[in-house]
Design a protein around this motif. Sequence first.
Motif, PDB file in Angstrom:
ATOM      1  N   ALA A  25      67.622   2.835 -41.370  1.00  0.00           N
ATOM      2  CA  ALA A  25      68.700   3.273 -41.542  1.00  0.00           C
ATOM      3  C   ALA A  25      69.217   2.641 -42.518  1.00  0.00           C
ATOM      4  CB  ALA A  25      69.018   3.427 -40.260  1.00  0.00           C
ATOM      5  N   ASP A  26      69.322   0.841 -42.162  1.00  0.00           N
ATOM      6  CA  ASP A  26      69.494   0.108 -42.932  1.00  0.00           C
ATOM      7  C   ASP A  26      68.872   0.240 -44.348  1.00  0.00           C
ATOM      8  OD1 ASP A  26      71.182  -1.972 -43.774  1.00  0.00           O
ATOM      9  OD2 ASP A  26      69.288  -2.870 -43.746  1.00  0.00           O
ATOM     10  N   LYS A  27      67.358   0.706 -44.901  1.00  0.00           N
ATOM     11  CA  LYS A  27      66.971   0.362 -46.005  1.00  0.00           C
ATOM     12  C   LYS A  27      67.016   1.723 -46.680  1.00  0.00           C
ATOM     13  CE  LYS A  27      62.396  -1.740 -44.935  1.00  0.00           C
ATOM     14  NZ  LYS A  27      62.680  -2.328 -45.559  1.00  0.00           N
ATOM     15  N   LEU A  28      67.379   2.331 -46.192  1.00  0.00           N
ATOM     16  CA  LEU A  28      68.220   4.089 -47.026  1.00  0.00           C
ATOM     17  C   LEU A  28      69.493   3.384 -47.549  1.00  0.00           C
ATOM     18  CD1 LEU A  28      67.074   7.075 -44.424  1.00  0.00           C
ATOM     19  CD2 LEU A  28      65.914   5.945 -47.025  1.00  0.00           C
ATOM     20  N   MET A  52      72.722   5.727 -39.689  1.00  0.00           N
ATOM     21  CA  MET A  52      73.321   5.622 -41.001  1.00  0.00           C
ATOM     22  C   MET A  52      75.196   6.418 -40.883  1.00  0.00           C
ATOM     23  SD  MET A  52      70.305   7.372 -43.488  1.00  0.00           S
ATOM     24  CE  MET A  52      71.306   7.257 -44.696  1.00  0.00           C
ATOM     25  N   TYR A  53      75.280   7.354 -40.177  1.00  0.00           N
ATOM     26  CA  TYR A  53      76.618   7.854 -40.764  1.00  0.00           C
ATOM     27  C   TYR A  53      77.791   6.424 -40.383  1.00  0.00           C
ATOM     28  CZ  TYR A  53      75.313  12.405 -39.433  1.00  0.00           C
ATOM     29  OH  TYR A  53      75.079  13.636 -39.537  1.00  0.00           O
ATOM     30  N   GLY A  98      75.643  -1.491 -32.258  1.00  0.00           N
ATOM     31  CA  GLY A  98      76.648  -2.075 -31.934  1.00  0.00           C
ATOM     32  C   GLY A  98      76.137  -3.270 -33.830  1.00  0.00           C
ATOM     33  N   LEU A  99      75.330  -3.227 -33.518  1.00  0.00           N
ATOM     34  CA  LEU A  99      74.839  -4.643 -35.043  1.00  0.00           C
ATOM     35  C   LEU A  99      75.493  -4.165 -36.130  1.00  0.00           C
ATOM     36  CD1 LEU A  99      74.239  -6.494 -36.786  1.00  0.00           C
ATOM     37  CD2 LEU A  99      71.243  -6.133 -36.946  1.00  0.00           C
ATOM     38  N   ALA A 100      75.261  -2.579 -36.535  1.00  0.00           N
ATOM     39  CA  ALA A 100      75.721  -1.435 -37.600  1.00  0.00           C
ATOM     40  C   ALA A 100      77.751  -1.524 -38.152  1.00  0.00           C
ATOM     41  CB  ALA A 100      75.843   0.147 -37.017  1.00  0.00           C
TER      42      ALA A 100
END
Length: 430
Positions: free
Chosen positions: A268-271, A346-347, A402-404
């Motif tokens: 998700a982070d890469k996108l 991603m959201y 949690g990190l997101a």
Amino acid sequence: MAARDPLGGSVSITGQLSRLLRGRTAQNLLALYGVQFANYLLPLVMLPYLARVLGPDGFGMLAIGQSLAQYLSLVVEYGYSLSGTREVAQHRNDPNRLARILSGVLGARLFLSLIVVLIAFSLGMWVPVLREHPLLLWSGVFWAIALGFSPIWYFQGRERLRLVAILEVLAKALGVIFIFLVVREPADAYKVLLVQGWFAALASAIAWRWAWQEVGFLWPDFSMITTSVHAGWRIFFATAFISFYTSANSFILGLFVPPQQVGFFAGADKLIRAFLSLLQPLIRVYLPKFSHLVEHDPLAARSLFKRNTLLLLFLGVGGTIAVWVSAPFAVKLFLGHAYEPSVEIMYVLGLIILPVSLASVWGTQWMIANKLDRELTKVYIAAGLINLILALVLIPRMGSMGLAAGVVVAEVLGASAMWLVLIRRRLWFM
């Protein structure tokens, strides 16, 4: 959306975009987009292949190695992509001064590379996941040093990026081809970093030679190195703390959860980062122009600040909406069905697009051009510490979600702090 600038002209999004299509700025913008394509979109081309060949576990291990390597590369790079660009832009017509700047940066980076190796030895002994995968660790260290040595900041400061941009794109494209050839199973994750390191080293060596051909080579001495280190240390600390909620997050997550969970977050982070990369050339192409205008035409600098803020506000809001709409399709296309948990991540991460966009103008362009390095460093240190604290608190309870959430909070608070600094210093002109 339109407004009036200090020069009496109408400022609009379409007007701003039309300005980008003319002159040297347009050429450098296209060159930076080429580099950005190589840095983010070419890896995005590899993403479907690596996500499926390595699987969530292997992909998570690769994400841990990449996260560590990208963070270590910041130690070698030492913020010169910003401070070095500013120095070169201010002395672009003085070859002797440029030669000393190049020499000081080279000496500093050689010293910093030794520090990176020592850090890697320590991590290899004390971090279990790195102790169990030494090839992943040292391939990442090699890539970090090669990546950190790039002198593209010199060409950016002189606003002549086309040739070096072609070189960087070509090197990374060849790296992608070799990765497709040599990565065949989960155990090959380290080969991704090794191949990227070799081609980054080749591109950096050629670019340094071009720079020396322009201004001449000087052996770095102690005074040059200390001057260089002193000039960049505030921005280095700023970028180091920024990386707590950019480059280092996957590594931090890997200390608490299995590699599979790291894989879901990293996908998700890469996108999200690939999308944000589309904005970065708009930010970086204007840093030398801001640095020049602040010194020689403050009224024009204020007008440019106003236009860029409106442009990035528009793009930030549109980008957030685009991510929310496209998340399920993007995860299925680039990562595969095994990465369905990445959609919800991603959201959440999509919320960072607007604050990152605005902070890029307010911090990377305006605060650095006005030499507010100390204030910017304080903002990034605070935001980085907030991200780290939230990660340590939330990951054990909520995992990757949690990190997101912690990343979003850190980005919003960081952008808000920049806005308050600009108001307090009477540099807010909207």
